[in-house]
Write an enzyme that holds these catalytic residues in place. Structure first.
Site, PDB file in Angstrom:
ATOM      1  N   ARG A   1      69.827   3.728  26.465  1.00  0.00           N
ATOM      2  CA  ARG A   1      68.391   2.798  26.057  1.00  0.00           C
ATOM      3  C   ARG A   1      68.107   2.802  24.793  1.00  0.00           C
ATOM      4  O   ARG A   1      68.323   3.710  24.026  1.00  0.00           O
ATOM      5  CB  ARG A   1      67.372   3.877  27.136  1.00  0.00           C
ATOM      6  CG  ARG A   1      66.193   3.166  27.134  1.00  0.00           C
ATOM      7  CD  ARG A   1      65.092   4.000  28.107  1.00  0.00           C
ATOM      8  NE  ARG A   1      65.715   4.174  29.446  1.00  0.00           N
ATOM      9  CZ  ARG A   1      65.663   5.126  30.199  1.00  0.00           C
ATOM     10  NH1 ARG A   1      65.294   6.405  29.980  1.00  0.00           N
ATOM     11  NH2 ARG A   1      66.097   4.917  31.448  1.00  0.00           N
TER      12      ARG A   1
ATOM     13  N   ASP B   1      69.927  14.010  30.814  1.00  0.00           N
ATOM     14  CA  ASP B   1      69.667  13.846  32.130  1.00  0.00           C
ATOM     15  C   ASP B   1      68.316  14.759  32.568  1.00  0.00           C
ATOM     16  O   ASP B   1      67.386  13.802  33.083  1.00  0.00           O
ATOM     17  CB  ASP B   1      70.811  14.045  32.957  1.00  0.00           C
ATOM     18  CG  ASP B   1      71.806  13.487  32.720  1.00  0.00           C
ATOM     19  OD1 ASP B   1      71.884  12.332  32.407  1.00  0.00           O
ATOM     20  OD2 ASP B   1      73.093  14.204  32.520  1.00  0.00           O
TER      21      ASP B   1
ATOM     22  N   ASP C   1      64.734  16.313  32.768  1.00  0.00           N
ATOM     23  CA  ASP C   1      63.515  15.909  32.207  1.00  0.00           C
ATOM     24  C   ASP C   1      62.478  16.593  32.699  1.00  0.00           C
ATOM     25  O   ASP C   1      62.513  17.254  33.690  1.00  0.00           O
ATOM     26  CB  ASP C   1      63.211  14.150  32.621  1.00  0.00           C
ATOM     27  CG  ASP C   1      64.324  13.211  32.094  1.00  0.00           C
ATOM     28  OD1 ASP C   1      64.323  13.302  30.644  1.00  0.00           O
ATOM     29  OD2 ASP C   1      64.711  12.729  33.010  1.00  0.00           O
TER      30      ASP C   1
ATOM     31  N   ASP D   1      65.517  15.332  38.010  1.00  0.00           N
ATOM     32  CA  ASP D   1      66.585  15.003  37.712  1.00  0.00           C
ATOM     33  C   ASP D   1      67.868  15.898  37.532  1.00  0.00           C
ATOM     34  O   ASP D   1      68.925  15.912  37.052  1.00  0.00           O
ATOM     35  CB  ASP D   1      66.708  14.147  36.393  1.00  0.00           C
ATOM     36  CG  ASP D   1      66.027  12.904  36.689  1.00  0.00           C
ATOM     37  OD1 ASP D   1      65.756  12.441  37.661  1.00  0.00           O
ATOM     38  OD2 ASP D   1      65.425  12.223  35.632  1.00  0.00           O
TER      39      ASP D   1
ATOM     40  N   GLU E   1      70.982  14.688  38.840  1.00  0.00           N
ATOM     41  CA  GLU E   1      71.683  13.599  38.062  1.00  0.00           C
ATOM     42  C   GLU E   1      72.449  14.328  36.954  1.00  0.00           C
ATOM     43  O   GLU E   1      73.552  14.066  36.456  1.00  0.00           O
ATOM     44  CB  GLU E   1      70.752  12.706  37.395  1.00  0.00           C
ATOM     45  CG  GLU E   1      71.341  11.871  36.347  1.00  0.00           C
ATOM     46  CD  GLU E   1      70.032  10.946  35.673  1.00  0.00           C
ATOM     47  OE1 GLU E   1      70.611  10.085  34.796  1.00  0.00           O
ATOM     48  OE2 GLU E   1      69.087  10.836  36.057  1.00  0.00           O
TER      49      GLU E   1
END
Length: 180
Positions: A26, A108, A110, A123, A126
């Site tokens: 990102r 990953d 959070d 997460d 993930e």
């Protein structure tokens, strides 16, 4: 090439988030530096263009203060919404800066903190999936788990970016810099 100096107050920089495999995750197009030292970078942004790894883009909805530390494996986004301050905390590598951007690796996990102080670890599925896919070293897992604990202590103790005076000082500083 490594930046010879830390980002300077008032400078606008990009923030680039990567995954462990080196792929871009990102990019935030513009963040204004409020404080830059060897150990801490604090910035502010508002309605900033964000580009995802698949090329999709979106614009942040509210003003935010971002906090990065060179010794901790997390960063914190303080978002100012009508119903209060929300925090989104990314478990990540410590930041590095070069001429291109402030950069870190997103791992990953959070933590979302609500205005009432309650928080949730997010997460985990993930994280487990990417840990297996990208072969996160065991040492990284230990470091990240330890930093989840540190981050939770900071939240509960209202330390660092979770301190009420942190928010006031840096929100006011961001408003002042934006007026120039």
């Amino acid at each position: 090439m490594v930046r010879e100096s830390i980002p300077k107050e008032g400078e606008n920089i990009k923030i680039q988030s990567y995954k462990h495999d080196g792929k871009i995750h990102r990019v935030w197009s513009e963040t204004t530096i409020l404080k830059g030292t060897d150990h801490v970078v604090i910035g502010g942004n508002d309605h900033t263009l964000v580009t995802e790894s698949d090329g999709r883009t979106w614009i942040t909805r509210e003003p935010a203060i971002v906090y990065f530390h060179s010794e901790y494996w997390f960063n914190v986004i303080c978002m100012f919404r009508e119903d209060g301050i929300y925090y989104y905390c990314n478990l990540s590598s410590p930041f590095v800066c070069d001429e291109e951007a402030l950069k870190y690796i997103d791992y990953d996990l959070d933590i979302k903190v609500y205005p009432n102080g309650k928080y949730h670890l997010l997460d985990e599925d993930e994280y487990e999936q990417h840990m297996n896919q990208m072969n996160y070293p065991h040492d990284i897992d230990i470091i990240l788990r330890r930093n989840v604990d540190i981050l939770q202590q900071w939240i509960e103790q209202k330390k660092g970016p979770f301190a009420p005076d942190f928010i006031k000082v840096w929100k006011d500083r961001y408003k002042k810099i934006r007026q120039y």
